[in-house]
Scaffold this motif. Structure first.
Motif, PDB file in Angstrom:
ATOM      1  N   LEU A   1       0.833  -1.202   0.000  1.00 20.42           N
ATOM      2  CA  LEU A   1       0.000   0.000   0.000  1.00 20.42           C
ATOM      3  C   LEU A   1       0.867   1.251   0.000  1.00 20.42           C
ATOM      4  CD1 LEU A   1      -2.820   1.441   0.468  1.00 20.42           C
ATOM      5  CD2 LEU A   1      -2.285   1.285   2.900  1.00 20.42           C
ATOM      6  N   ALA A   2       1.883   1.262   0.868  1.00 22.30           N
ATOM      7  CA  ALA A   2       2.766   2.428   0.955  1.00 22.30           C
ATOM      8  C   ALA A   2       3.563   2.616  -0.325  1.00 22.30           C
ATOM      9  CB  ALA A   2       3.691   2.274   2.157  1.00 22.30           C
ATOM     10  N   LEU A   3       4.012   1.515  -0.926  1.00 24.15           N
ATOM     11  CA  LEU A   3       4.742   1.601  -2.192  1.00 24.15           C
ATOM     12  C   LEU A   3       3.848   2.141  -3.300  1.00 24.15           C
ATOM     13  CD1 LEU A   3       6.683  -1.791  -2.065  1.00 24.15           C
ATOM     14  CD2 LEU A   3       7.717   0.493  -1.985  1.00 24.15           C
ATOM     15  N   ASP A   4       2.618   1.653  -3.352  1.00 23.17           N
ATOM     16  CA  ASP A   4       1.689   2.103  -4.394  1.00 23.17           C
ATOM     17  C   ASP A   4       1.407   3.597  -4.295  1.00 23.17           C
ATOM     18  OD1 ASP A   4       1.500  -0.447  -5.429  1.00 23.17           O
ATOM     19  OD2 ASP A   4      -0.351  -0.941  -4.349  1.00 23.17           O
ATOM     20  N   ASN A   5       1.479   4.126  -3.080  1.00 27.03           N
ATOM     21  CA  ASN A   5       1.181   5.544  -2.879  1.00 27.03           C
ATOM     22  C   ASN A   5       2.431   6.417  -2.823  1.00 27.03           C
ATOM     23  OD1 ASN A   5      -1.899   6.061  -2.298  1.00 27.03           O
ATOM     24  ND2 ASN A   5      -1.411   4.091  -1.356  1.00 27.03           N
ATOM     25  N   ASP A   6       3.602   5.801  -3.052  1.00 27.23           N
ATOM     26  CA  ASP A   6       4.864   6.556  -3.119  1.00 27.23           C
ATOM     27  C   ASP A   6       5.055   7.468  -1.909  1.00 27.23           C
ATOM     28  OD1 ASP A   6       5.765   5.521  -5.634  1.00 27.23           O
ATOM     29  OD2 ASP A   6       4.276   6.783  -6.620  1.00 27.23           O
ATOM     30  N   ILE A   7       4.948   6.892  -0.717  1.00 25.68           N
ATOM     31  CA  ILE A   7       5.115   7.675   0.494  1.00 25.68           C
ATOM     32  C   ILE A   7       6.553   8.184   0.597  1.00 25.68           C
ATOM     33  CG2 ILE A   7       3.315   6.380   1.697  1.00 25.68           C
ATOM     34  CD1 ILE A   7       5.664   5.076   3.331  1.00 25.68           C
TER      35      ILE A   7
END
Length: 394
Positions: free
Chosen positions: A102-108
């Protein structure tokens, strides 16, 4: 002195519930921003675990703060609240695959990584997506903060962080991974810290580690010192806003930043604790053999801190101006630990009186449970209340 509350509106609401003073929250955020503006490169993230009430998140985001998350659910909640992904950091000792994805998909902004196995998993999942994950390594500085034993996090015996002796090894491993970019170091030594000496000790330890990395010609873009600043639970009316000036000045004086480095903070309790109050209604006054009980309709399912940490919260009877009497303030939960305070002075209590349990904005609503099949408390932000307000969904 009592706090000021819209008691007429409260009478129409089903208790127990949380009330958040939006004006005080904005004053607190303003105080932080004024102090931060005096120091170049300082960045503040709100530690979301303290409270995720949507109204509070909206106000905090509008003030320009980033978000410090410790679960995938918190990452989702912050994205829904409009926090830019570029201002979200993701910490936590046990990140699962779906949370990392999830964090990777949202480029945190970055992951605060707490172990070598976690680093390897993040690298593998990032590779599968053709992405590069930015990581900061959370180091355990082995510093004992002057706070409750259950909320210290920087000792060697705690589960958090990577041992300092492993710092060079883990940075070297990251350098060899194609889908990892090392961007910083992260620390957090505990919560409800009021002794600036603890933060000075962290600065000294960080200076030593930076000097060690300098000798290896390893540069660090970002230093993250976590949060931990406490609030005055004894005097919420007299000291509603923490001493942010001393807090930030401690780091400005003691921490030796390198040119171009940014310094990140993750404040939670200090931002939201004082703006929140748990409002309960008196059910019964029970005369015991040696003491008097004020039995309210809130329990540790609504505010667990007194039972979990033996935490103190100032309690006020906001329906009465009669002379004070000593009460044990207790809830309805079928456990002996369901006690908010013992032998505390309140204006004389009667059935139906509204009881305010102060400084409950942090680790209150967010930690509520449904033990005994109780309903979760609702949270109301003062911005959304008005004379005659009634929650039709209550």
């Amino acid at each position: 002195m009592k706090g000021t509350f819209p008691t007429d509106i409260f009478q129409s609401l089903r208790t127990p519930f949380y009330y958040y003073d939006a004006d005080l929250l904005r004053q607190t955020l303003g105080a932080i921003n004024r102090e931060v503006s005096k120091h170049e490169g300082y960045v503040v993230h709100y530690a979301v675990k303290a409270n995720v009430n949507p109204g509070l998140l909206r106000i905090i985001r509008q003030a320009g703060f980033g978000a410090d998350c410790v679960s995938g659910g918190e990452v989702e909640r912050c994205i829904q609240a409009g926090f830019p992904s570029s201002k979200i950091v993701f910490a936590g000792v046990g990140k699962s695959d779906w949370e990392i994805n999830l964090a990777l998909d949202n480029d945190i902004f970055c992951f605060n990584v707490e172990s070598i196995p976690e680093l390897e998993v993040i690298n593998s999942l990032a590779a599968a997506k053709g992405k590069t994950a930015r990581v900061a390594f959370r180091l355990n500085p082995n510093i004992g903060a002057h706070t409750h034993a259950n909320i210290t996090t920087g000792m060697a015996e705690n589960k958090f962080g990577i041992a300092m002796n492993d710092m060079e090894t883990v940075i070297a491993k990251a350098a060899a991974m194609e889908n990892i970019k090392f961007v910083g170091l992260h620390f957090h030594i505990g919560s409800q810290i009021l002794d600036m000496g603890d933060f000075q000790a962290l600065c000294n330890r960080t200076n030593d580690l930076q000097a060690q990395l300098d000798r290896l010609h390893i540069s660090v873009e970002h230093i993250n010192v976590g949060g931990g600043l406490g609030v005055d639970y004894q005097h919420p009316n007299r000291v509603p806003i923490p001493d942010f000036k001393s807090y930030f000045n401690t780091y400005a004086r003691q921490l030796k930043l390198r040119p171009g480095q940014t310094l990140h903070f993750e404040l939670g309790r200090a931002i939201v604790a004082q703006c929140g109050t748990l409002i309960a209604r008196t059910l019964y006054i029970k005369e015991g053999a040696v003491k008097k009980f004020c039995i309210v309709d809130a329990g540790f399912t609504d505010l667990i801190r007194p039972a979990l940490y033996q935490a103190y919260h100032k309690i006020e009877n906001i329906s009465s101006d009669e002379p004070a009497e000593a009460y044990d303030v207790v809830g309805p939960i079928c456990e002996s630990t369901d006690v908010f305070a013992k032998q505390t002075d309140l204006n004389r209590c009667h059935r139906g009186d509204l009881i305010a349990i102060r400084s409950a904005g942090a680790y209150g609503e967010i930690m509520a449970s449904q033990y005994n099949c109780r309903r979760l408390p609702k949270g109301y932000v003062s911005d959304d209340l008005y004379p005659g307000f009634t929650d039709t969904n209550s």
